[in-house]
Design an enzyme around this catalytic site. Structure first.
Site, short mmCIF file in Angstrom:
data_model
loop_
_atom_site.label_atom_id
_atom_site.label_comp_id
_atom_site.label_asym_id
_atom_site.label_seq_id
_atom_site.Cartn_x
_atom_site.Cartn_y
_atom_site.Cartn_z
N ASN A 87 42.48 -39.59 -45.43
CA ASN A 87 41.46 -40.31 -46.20
C ASN A 87 40.06 -39.86 -45.78
O ASN A 87 39.77 -39.78 -44.59
CB ASN A 87 41.58 -41.82 -45.97
CG ASN A 87 42.95 -42.36 -46.37
OD1 ASN A 87 43.54 -41.89 -47.33
ND2 ASN A 87 43.43 -43.37 -45.65
N GLN A 94 39.02 -44.54 -46.06
CA GLN A 94 38.76 -44.19 -44.66
C GLN A 94 38.01 -45.33 -43.97
O GLN A 94 36.90 -45.68 -44.37
CB GLN A 94 37.93 -42.89 -44.55
CG GLN A 94 37.68 -42.48 -43.10
CD GLN A 94 36.93 -41.15 -42.95
OE1 GLN A 94 36.33 -40.66 -43.91
NE2 GLN A 94 36.94 -40.59 -41.75
N HIS A 100 41.33 -37.92 -39.47
CA HIS A 100 42.72 -38.07 -38.99
C HIS A 100 43.70 -37.87 -40.13
O HIS A 100 43.39 -38.14 -41.29
CB HIS A 100 42.93 -39.45 -38.35
CG HIS A 100 42.46 -40.59 -39.21
ND1 HIS A 100 41.14 -40.98 -39.26
CD2 HIS A 100 43.13 -41.42 -40.05
CE1 HIS A 100 41.02 -42.00 -40.09
NE2 HIS A 100 42.20 -42.28 -40.60
N PHE A 101 44.88 -37.44 -39.75
CA PHE A 101 46.01 -37.37 -40.68
C PHE A 101 46.97 -38.50 -40.34
O PHE A 101 47.31 -38.71 -39.18
CB PHE A 101 46.77 -36.03 -40.52
CG PHE A 101 46.04 -34.84 -41.04
CD1 PHE A 101 45.13 -34.16 -40.25
CD2 PHE A 101 46.28 -34.37 -42.32
CE1 PHE A 101 44.45 -33.05 -40.72
CE2 PHE A 101 45.61 -33.25 -42.81
CZ PHE A 101 44.69 -32.60 -42.02
P1 AMP Z 1 42.01 -44.96 -42.22
O1 AMP Z 1 41.99 -46.15 -43.14
O2 AMP Z 1 42.58 -43.72 -42.88
O3 AMP Z 1 40.66 -44.72 -41.58
O4 AMP Z 1 43.07 -45.31 -41.11
C1 AMP Z 1 42.74 -45.80 -39.86
C2 AMP Z 1 44.04 -46.15 -39.17
O5 AMP Z 1 43.78 -46.31 -37.79
C3 AMP Z 1 44.70 -47.46 -39.66
O6 AMP Z 1 46.01 -47.18 -40.15
C4 AMP Z 1 44.73 -48.32 -38.40
O7 AMP Z 1 45.89 -49.12 -38.29
C5 AMP Z 1 44.64 -47.28 -37.30
N1 AMP Z 1 44.07 -47.76 -36.05
C6 AMP Z 1 42.92 -48.40 -35.87
N2 AMP Z 1 42.70 -48.65 -34.57
C7 AMP Z 1 43.76 -48.14 -33.90
C8 AMP Z 1 44.13 -48.10 -32.52
N3 AMP Z 1 43.36 -48.60 -31.56
N4 AMP Z 1 45.29 -47.51 -32.20
C9 AMP Z 1 46.10 -46.99 -33.17
N5 AMP Z 1 45.78 -46.99 -34.48
C10 AMP Z 1 44.64 -47.57 -34.84
#
Ligand code: AMP
Ligand code: ZN
Length: 137
Positions: A87, A94, A100-101
Site C-alpha cells: 500500500n 497505507q 512494506h510488503f
Molecule cells: P499498512 O496499512 O499497509 O500501512 O499496514 C500496516 C500494518 O502494520 C498493519 O497490518 C498493522 O497490523 C501492522 N503493524 C502495525 N504495528 C505493528 C507492530 N508493532 N508489529 C507488527 N505489525 C504491526
C-alpha cells in the site's frame, strides 16, 4: 532512520517484533493484527516512505525475500492462496509510512477482499489512459 517511525524502531530492536528472517537489506516479521495466521510484513531496513523511494537494489532484495517467504508461509499454514499487497499513501490504505510488503495467506471464504469492484472500460478509454501512463515513462 526516521526518529518516530515504528518500523525503524522494530529494525533497531527498540520495539519487539516476531522476526522471521532478515537479509542485508530486508527485515521480515509477523503482522501484529493478521488477516490470517502467518500474515507477514517485509520491510527495508532503511527508512523509505513508499515504493517510489526505494532504490532498485533494495527493492530487488525485498522482492526476492517476499518470494521466498510467500512460499514458506504458503506451505507452513497450508494456505490455499497468497496475496502480496503493498500500500502506498492513505488512499491506498497505507497507515505506516515505512514502505512494506504484506504477505497474506488466504483461504476460501476467509472474508478478505470479498469484492473487486472493476468497471468495464472500452478500447478508447484503455488507450487514453495508456497514453497518459507512457508519457511518464
Ligand atoms: P499498512 O496499512 O499497509 O500501512 O499496514 C500496516 C500494518 O502494520 C498493519 O497490518 C498493522 O497490523 C501492522 N503493524 C502495525 N504495528 C505493528 C507492530 N508493532 N508489529 C507488527 N505489525 C504491526
Ligand atoms: Zn521507518
Amino acid at each position: 532512520m526516521s526518529s518516530d517511525c515504528i518500523f525503524c524502531k522494530i529494525v533497531k530492536g527498540e520495539i519487539p517484533s516476531t522476526k522471521v528472517m532478515e537479509t542485508e537489506k530486508s527485515y521480515c516479521f509477523l503482522d501484529i493484527n493478521p488477516i490470517n495466521p502467518g500474515h507477514l510484513l517485509v520491510i527495508p531496513k532503511e527508512h523509505f516512505t513508499t515504493i517510489f523511494d526505494i532504490p532498485d537494489d533494495v527493492l530487488a532484495d525485498l522482492i526476492s525475500t517476499v518470494k521466498k517467504l510467500s512460499e514458506a508461509v504458503y506451505k507452513a499454514v497450508s494456505a490455499e492462496g497468497i496475496n502480496v499487497v503493498q500500500n502506498n499513501y492513505r488512499a491506498a490504505g497505507q497507515l505506516i509510512d515505512h514502505a512494506h510488503f504484506h504477505i497474506i495467506p488466504r483461504f476460501s471464504n476467509d472474508g478478505f477482499l470479498t469484492s473487486w469492484p472493476g468497471k468495464p472500460a472500452n478500447a478508447s478509454d484503455l488507450n487514453a489512459v495508456k497514453d497518459k501512463i507512457t508519457s511518464h515513462l
